[in-house]
Design an enzyme around this catalytic site. Sequence first.
Site, PDB file in Angstrom:
ATOM      1  N   SER A 178      29.891  -4.525 -13.785  1.00 33.18           N
ATOM      2  CA  SER A 178      30.647  -3.344 -14.669  1.00 33.18           C
ATOM      3  C   SER A 178      30.732  -2.154 -13.723  1.00 33.18           C
ATOM      4  CB  SER A 178      29.577  -3.044 -15.769  1.00 33.18           C
ATOM      5  OG  SER A 178      28.174  -2.484 -15.391  1.00 33.18           O
ATOM      6  N   HIS A 206      33.252  -7.456 -19.138  1.00 32.96           N
ATOM      7  CA  HIS A 206      34.413  -6.867 -18.474  1.00 32.96           C
ATOM      8  C   HIS A 206      35.420  -7.845 -18.008  1.00 32.96           C
ATOM      9  CE1 HIS A 206      32.601  -2.633 -18.377  1.00 32.96           C
ATOM     10  NE2 HIS A 206      31.638  -3.468 -18.011  1.00 32.96           N
ATOM     11  N   LYS A 238      35.306  -3.247 -25.328  1.00 27.53           N
ATOM     12  CA  LYS A 238      35.769  -3.210 -24.094  1.00 27.53           C
ATOM     13  C   LYS A 238      37.211  -3.785 -24.184  1.00 27.53           C
ATOM     14  CE  LYS A 238      31.559  -2.174 -21.806  1.00 27.53           C
ATOM     15  NZ  LYS A 238      30.443  -2.694 -21.715  1.00 27.53           N
TER      16      LYS A 238
HETATM   17  C1  LIG Z   1      28.953  -2.249 -21.744  1.00 25.26           C
HETATM   18  C2  LIG Z   1      28.367  -3.637 -21.388  1.00 25.26           C
HETATM   19  C3  LIG Z   1      27.297  -4.235 -22.191  1.00 25.26           C
HETATM   20  C4  LIG Z   1      26.875  -3.348 -23.558  1.00 25.26           C
HETATM   21  O1  LIG Z   1      27.627  -3.544 -24.239  1.00 25.26           O
HETATM   22  P1  LIG Z   1      27.882  -2.648 -25.726  1.00 25.26           P
HETATM   23  O2  LIG Z   1      28.622  -3.409 -26.902  1.00 25.26           O
HETATM   24  O3  LIG Z   1      28.556  -1.438 -25.437  1.00 25.26           O
HETATM   25  O4  LIG Z   1      26.425  -2.439 -26.172  1.00 25.26           O
HETATM   26  C5  LIG Z   1      26.524  -5.395 -21.839  1.00 25.26           C
HETATM   27  N1  LIG Z   1      26.697  -5.824 -20.601  1.00 25.26           N
HETATM   28  C6  LIG Z   1      27.764  -5.315 -19.934  1.00 25.26           C
HETATM   29  C7  LIG Z   1      27.965  -5.964 -18.520  1.00 25.26           C
HETATM   30  C8  LIG Z   1      28.355  -4.093 -20.179  1.00 25.26           C
HETATM   31  O5  LIG Z   1      29.392  -3.775 -19.170  1.00 25.26           O
END
Ligand SMILES: *Cc1c(COP(=O)(O)O)cnc(C)c1O
Length: 410
Positions: A178, A206, A238
């Site tokens: 990330s 991502h 995302k």
């Molecule tokens: C953003 C993210 C999460 C968390 O997801 P949310 O739905 O925002 O709680 C988990 N793992 C990774 C790799 C992330 O980038």
Amino acid sequence: MWRDWLREQIDEIDRRGLYRRRRIVEGPQGGEVIVDGRRLVNFCSNDYLGLANHPSVVRAFRESAERYGVGAGAAHLVCGHGRAHHALEEELAEFIGRERALLFSTGYMANLGVISALVGRGEEVFEDRLNHASLLDAARLSDARLRRYPHADSAALKRELNASAGKRCLIATDGVFSMDGDLAPLPALAALAKQSGAWLMVDDAHGLGTIGDGGRGSLARFGLTQDDVPVLVGTLGKAFGTFGAFVAGSADLIEYLIQRSRTYIFTTALPPAVAEATRASLHLAREESWRREKVNALVSRFRTGAAQIGLRLMASDTPIQPVVVGDNETAVRASEVLLSAGFLVAAIRPPTVPVGTARLRVTFTAEHTEAQVDRLLEALTRLLPGISAGDRSEQAMTAGMSAFSAGVSG
Ligand SMILES: *Cc1c(COP(=O)(O)O)cnc(C)c1O
């Protein structure tokens, strides 16, 4: 006593250059956002495909709210599991090519709920050092032994697996990291998992929507199947532009999680309108491949331009293109300078990234234009003397700092 303690903690955070501030965003997400009354080009959102404010997604949300109301009313196992949730689960499973999918309220909760249901005391979880905080926290919550291997180092993981006590082991990794934007060495991890009898879990928060054939993420990029990676976590906040997360895998994995995953069982289901909006965004992500192509083209343009100005980037071909600066103060100041030039770029500091690798995390979305990318490159050129990216030696950083200060005042 408590009051003093809190104040001391906050002061200490500030002294270390780690103080975090929230900015108030007016209006929707997009290539541009309005922050404190100013219109800024937004280079820090994870809305990679530009779906968070897409008219059909908004319409699906609104129509669903009119039909189902707002709150889900209860947890999935009580009376909160609606038609919309169920349909989304089936569509996600079909999209990702797995037997079943299970919705969670957030990615953080999905990771906590999956790992703590799969392993416990006496068992082991192997994680990449740069894994997302939720994967690391999940291992801690599970009571299993957490072993962190150096970033993307499958040889080190192999040694650790060989030395492990031979209990049930889980390997968990981000698919696309990330804060770095690079991919995990998934084929090597999958092979190691098979050799050692461990299970591999990939959190592709991502990668899904952005990379791989049809946006099917990092597993698709490498041609890996449910057999190679039995546990796949995806998030919906995302690239899909909405909110929530899911786990996908075999029918038995999902059935087991329904019975045992505490962050699934003991929490209210997502609002059904969020599920309906996600069905609309999933449809767009699948049908409108131009969104992925556009982001990729912008990423290439940025990387080519960066090479021309001598700005060193990390080895990433995803929409996450960090510029590593090194120390916290420089990262924050670089972000402030960019802000005054009209660009919103987040400075990411420890503990989100390792100490000494504070960075500007630049992200691209389908909502950006080539002109915006070019203007960002121009702004970075002016900062270049101060952000000797990639060279983290103390000497380079000291030189970088003073040149940066000169660049800022000049
Ligand atoms: C953003 C993210 C999460 C968390 O997801 P949310 O739905 O925002 O709680 C988990 N793992 C990774 C790799 C992330 O980038």
